[in-house]
Scaffold this motif. Structure first.
Motif, PDB file in Angstrom:
ATOM      1  N   SER A   1       0.821  -1.209   0.000  1.00  0.00           N
ATOM      2  CA  SER A   1       0.000   0.000   0.000  1.00  0.00           C
ATOM      3  C   SER A   1       0.858   1.264   0.000  1.00  0.00           C
ATOM      4  N   ILE A   2       1.839   1.329   0.895  1.00  0.00           N
ATOM      5  CA  ILE A   2       2.697   2.514   0.979  1.00  0.00           C
ATOM      6  C   ILE A   2       3.547   2.657  -0.284  1.00  0.00           C
ATOM      7  N   SER A   3       4.091   1.554  -0.771  1.00  0.00           N
ATOM      8  CA  SER A   3       4.908   1.596  -1.992  1.00  0.00           C
ATOM      9  C   SER A   3       4.095   2.084  -3.182  1.00  0.00           C
ATOM     10  N   MET A   4       2.837   1.633  -3.269  1.00  0.00           N
ATOM     11  CA  MET A   4       1.979   2.031  -4.377  1.00  0.00           C
ATOM     12  C   MET A   4       1.718   3.537  -4.358  1.00  0.00           C
ATOM     13  N   VAL A   5       1.504   4.099  -3.166  1.00  0.00           N
ATOM     14  CA  VAL A   5       1.261   5.538  -3.051  1.00  0.00           C
ATOM     15  C   VAL A   5       2.483   6.332  -3.488  1.00  0.00           C
ATOM     16  N   PHE A   6       3.657   5.942  -3.000  1.00  0.00           N
ATOM     17  CA  PHE A   6       4.888   6.657  -3.358  1.00  0.00           C
ATOM     18  C   PHE A   6       5.201   6.515  -4.853  1.00  0.00           C
ATOM     19  N   LEU A   7       4.984   5.305  -5.402  1.00  0.00           N
ATOM     20  CA  LEU A   7       5.263   5.086  -6.819  1.00  0.00           C
ATOM     21  C   LEU A   7       4.303   5.888  -7.694  1.00  0.00           C
ATOM     22  N   ASN A   8       3.012   5.897  -7.335  1.00  0.00           N
ATOM     23  CA  ASN A   8       2.041   6.672  -8.101  1.00  0.00           C
ATOM     24  C   ASN A   8       2.336   8.162  -8.017  1.00  0.00           C
ATOM     25  N   LYS A   9       2.801   8.613  -6.863  1.00  0.00           N
ATOM     26  CA  LYS A   9       3.178  10.022  -6.726  1.00  0.00           C
ATOM     27  C   LYS A   9       4.315  10.350  -7.682  1.00  0.00           C
ATOM     28  N   TYR A  10       5.280   9.440  -7.797  1.00  0.00           N
ATOM     29  CA  TYR A  10       6.402   9.640  -8.714  1.00  0.00           C
ATOM     30  C   TYR A  10       5.908   9.699 -10.166  1.00  0.00           C
ATOM     31  N   LEU A  11       5.032   8.765 -10.539  1.00  0.00           N
ATOM     32  CA  LEU A  11       4.540   8.711 -11.908  1.00  0.00           C
ATOM     33  C   LEU A  11       3.662   9.910 -12.256  1.00  0.00           C
TER      34      LEU A  11
ATOM     35  N   LYS B   1      10.066  10.283 -22.970  1.00  0.00           N
ATOM     36  CA  LYS B   1      10.515   9.004 -22.414  1.00  0.00           C
ATOM     37  C   LYS B   1       9.570   7.856 -22.761  1.00  0.00           C
ATOM     38  N   LEU B   2       8.818   8.029 -23.850  1.00  0.00           N
ATOM     39  CA  LEU B   2       7.845   7.008 -24.231  1.00  0.00           C
ATOM     40  C   LEU B   2       8.512   5.673 -24.556  1.00  0.00           C
ATOM     41  N   GLY B   3       9.748   5.725 -25.036  1.00  0.00           N
ATOM     42  CA  GLY B   3      10.467   4.494 -25.350  1.00  0.00           C
ATOM     43  C   GLY B   3      11.443   4.075 -24.271  1.00  0.00           C
ATOM     44  N   ASN B   4      11.345   4.724 -23.095  1.00  0.00           N
ATOM     45  CA  ASN B   4      12.262   4.449 -21.993  1.00  0.00           C
ATOM     46  C   ASN B   4      11.838   3.193 -21.240  1.00  0.00           C
ATOM     47  N   THR B   5      12.737   2.229 -21.133  1.00  0.00           N
ATOM     48  CA  THR B   5      12.429   0.954 -20.458  1.00  0.00           C
ATOM     49  C   THR B   5      12.136   1.161 -18.968  1.00  0.00           C
ATOM     50  N   THR B   6      12.893   2.062 -18.336  1.00  0.00           N
ATOM     51  CA  THR B   6      12.700   2.317 -16.905  1.00  0.00           C
ATOM     52  C   THR B   6      11.305   2.864 -16.631  1.00  0.00           C
ATOM     53  N   PHE B   7      10.845   3.776 -17.496  1.00  0.00           N
ATOM     54  CA  PHE B   7       9.502   4.357 -17.342  1.00  0.00           C
ATOM     55  C   PHE B   7       8.438   3.272 -17.389  1.00  0.00           C
ATOM     56  N   TRP B   8       8.525   2.384 -18.391  1.00  0.00           N
ATOM     57  CA  TRP B   8       7.511   1.337 -18.531  1.00  0.00           C
ATOM     58  C   TRP B   8       7.621   0.285 -17.424  1.00  0.00           C
TER      59      TRP B   8
ATOM     60  N   PHE C   1       8.410   1.060 -14.272  1.00  0.00           N
ATOM     61  CA  PHE C   1       7.690   1.691 -13.151  1.00  0.00           C
ATOM     62  C   PHE C   1       6.183   1.654 -13.377  1.00  0.00           C
ATOM     63  N   MET C   2       5.764   1.882 -14.619  1.00  0.00           N
ATOM     64  CA  MET C   2       4.337   1.851 -14.943  1.00  0.00           C
ATOM     65  C   MET C   2       3.766   0.455 -14.693  1.00  0.00           C
ATOM     66  N   THR C   3       4.500  -0.570 -15.101  1.00  0.00           N
ATOM     67  CA  THR C   3       4.034  -1.943 -14.921  1.00  0.00           C
ATOM     68  C   THR C   3       4.002  -2.331 -13.449  1.00  0.00           C
ATOM     69  N   ILE C   4       5.040  -1.929 -12.704  1.00  0.00           N
ATOM     70  CA  ILE C   4       5.071  -2.213 -11.259  1.00  0.00           C
ATOM     71  C   ILE C   4       3.882  -1.547 -10.576  1.00  0.00           C
ATOM     72  N   GLY C   5       3.553  -0.309 -10.997  1.00  0.00           N
ATOM     73  CA  GLY C   5       2.388   0.380 -10.440  1.00  0.00           C
ATOM     74  C   GLY C   5       1.109  -0.397 -10.686  1.00  0.00           C
ATOM     75  N   GLY C   6       0.980  -0.974 -11.898  1.00  0.00           N
ATOM     76  CA  GLY C   6      -0.187  -1.799 -12.213  1.00  0.00           C
ATOM     77  C   GLY C   6      -0.240  -3.064 -11.387  1.00  0.00           C
ATOM     78  N   VAL C   7       0.925  -3.688 -11.187  1.00  0.00           N
ATOM     79  CA  VAL C   7       1.002  -4.902 -10.363  1.00  0.00           C
ATOM     80  C   VAL C   7       0.625  -4.587  -8.919  1.00  0.00           C
ATOM     81  N   PHE C   8       1.108  -3.459  -8.397  1.00  0.00           N
ATOM     82  CA  PHE C   8       0.737  -3.044  -7.039  1.00  0.00           C
ATOM     83  C   PHE C   8      -0.771  -2.810  -6.930  1.00  0.00           C
ATOM     84  N   GLY C   9      -1.346  -2.176  -7.967  1.00  0.00           N
ATOM     85  CA  GLY C   9      -2.787  -1.940  -7.969  1.00  0.00           C
ATOM     86  C   GLY C   9      -3.577  -3.229  -7.926  1.00  0.00           C
ATOM     87  N   PHE C  10      -3.087  -4.252  -8.636  1.00  0.00           N
ATOM     88  CA  PHE C  10      -3.726  -5.566  -8.610  1.00  0.00           C
ATOM     89  C   PHE C  10      -3.518  -6.247  -7.259  1.00  0.00           C
ATOM     90  N   ALA C  11      -2.282  -6.156  -6.756  1.00  0.00           N
ATOM     91  CA  ALA C  11      -1.916  -6.860  -5.518  1.00  0.00           C
ATOM     92  C   ALA C  11      -2.641  -6.308  -4.295  1.00  0.00           C
TER      93      ALA C  11
END
Length: 350
Positions: A28-38, A236-243, A245-255
């Motif tokens: 929960s806390i990680s998801m909030v901080f990650l979403n804030k970053y994104l 940064k649309l083609g940036n691997t790091t960006f995607w 973080f985006m995917t991890i955010g989605g996984v956190f949302g599911f988890a």
């Protein structure tokens, strides 16, 4: 069972509960901080909150499909309902999906405009809206004690808003989106109870259909608010790091959906509320330390008032449910005794 086995069993159960609660806090806390970053990082500068939310819904749908396939391949190891798109179920779930889409959008928009430290206060009126909607939509009355607790929460909310203004970091838009998010969270819980029957009371099927609908609902909104152009021109649309973080955010949302249900299962709804309240307090402290925010004593007092009001409301509701359970059990016992008396009378007359 020997005493040693009982101790081992108790220890194993305690470890399991502690692990689940810790996982809930971390996710929960990680998801909030990650979403804030994104959502509002100076490093990204991507002004497309609806796109970020939409992508997280896409990840959730993808994870549901993957788990459904794995469940078929390994039925003894993985338990997940079969995923088959049914248009009738999509229609049945649509009212909830609209509320759900609004809820996650307002949540992320609130987080975009306010700091993580203020995020809890900004969304602290969920309990108040729960009481209001339960009365207006479900005709459920609320006790005076519960109403007093809600007034305490409201007082803490306005105190927090005032102190955020004094500190010079108040975002009116952020507060507005926070209030709207609180209202949608309350509506989401009410609509969820109504719609669960459509998916055979299976929360995972509901998660799947909810997110499928949300994926389509976000597309016209992204078009209206010009986010397609914003995303297309994002450097940064083609940036691997960006995607990543985006995917991890989605996984956190599911988890978070899974771990929330698991925490309620291994503890209780009351303990889950207490854990969530304590998590919010820890999250606020971590945010202040991480972002080096220096807050006044009154600002911290507002957080304590909201936490106290929320905790008091949870305890009041627990006591009321306990009392109602005793009354229901007494009525059932009385009816059973009356039934036995009637059957004895019938035997005697025969």
């Amino acid at each position: 069972m020997t005493r040693r086995n009982k101790m081992e069993s108790f220890f194993a159960k305690s470890v399991k509960i502690a692990s689940v609660v810790a996982a809930y806090w971390v996710i929960s806390i990680s998801m909030v901080f990650l979403n804030k970053y994104l959502l509002s990082s100076e490093d990204l500068k991507l002004n497309a909150p609806l796109f970020i939310t939409w992508f997280q819904c896409v990840v959730t749908v993808g994870l549901c499909c993957i788990l459904s396939a794995l469940s078929k391949a390994f039925p003894n190891q993985i338990s997940f309902p079969s995923i088959v798109i049914d248009t009738q179920i999509l229609k049945g779930v649509l009212p909830l999906s609209i509320v759900f889409a609004c809820m996650i959008s307002f949540n992320n928009l609130c987080l975009k405009y306010v700091g993580v430290a203020f995020y809890y206060i900004g969304r602290s009126l969920t309990t108040v809206f729960n009481v209001v909607f339960s009365y207006t939509m479900l005709q459920q009355s609320t006790s005076l004690k519960a109403i007093v607790c809600c007034l305490i929460i409201i007082a803490g909310f306005f105190m927090g808003v005032d102190q955020e203004g004094v500190a010079g970091s108040l975002s009116v838009m952020g507060v507005f989106f926070g209030v709207m998010a609180s209202a949608c969270v309350a509506l989401n819980s009410i609509f969820t109870k109504k719609v669960l029957a459509v998916v055979d009371n299976n929360i995972w099927r509901l998660t799947f259909y909810n997110n499928v609908n949300a994926c389509f609902l976000f597309l016209p909104l992204m078009l209206v608010f010009g986010e397609f152009g914003e995303v297309w021109s994002f450097p940064k649309l083609g940036n691997t790091t960006f995607w990543t973080f985006m995917t991890i955010g989605g996984v956190f949302g599911f988890a978070i959906g899974y771990i929330t249900g698991l925490q309620i299962q291994v503890t209780s709804p009351l303990t889950h509320n207490i854990s969530g309240t304590a998590k919010a307090c820890a999250q606020t402290v971590l945010a202040c330390v991480y972002y080096q925010d220096h807050k006044s004593a009154l600002w911290w007092t507002s957080n304590f008032v909201v936490l106290f009001g929320s905790g008091a409301y949870t305890e009041v509701r627990r006591q009321e449910m306990k009392t109602q359970h005793k009354i229901d059990m007494a009525i059932i016992t009385q009816k059973m005794e009356q039934g036995e008396d009637n059957s004895d009378g019938e035997l005697i007359s025969k």
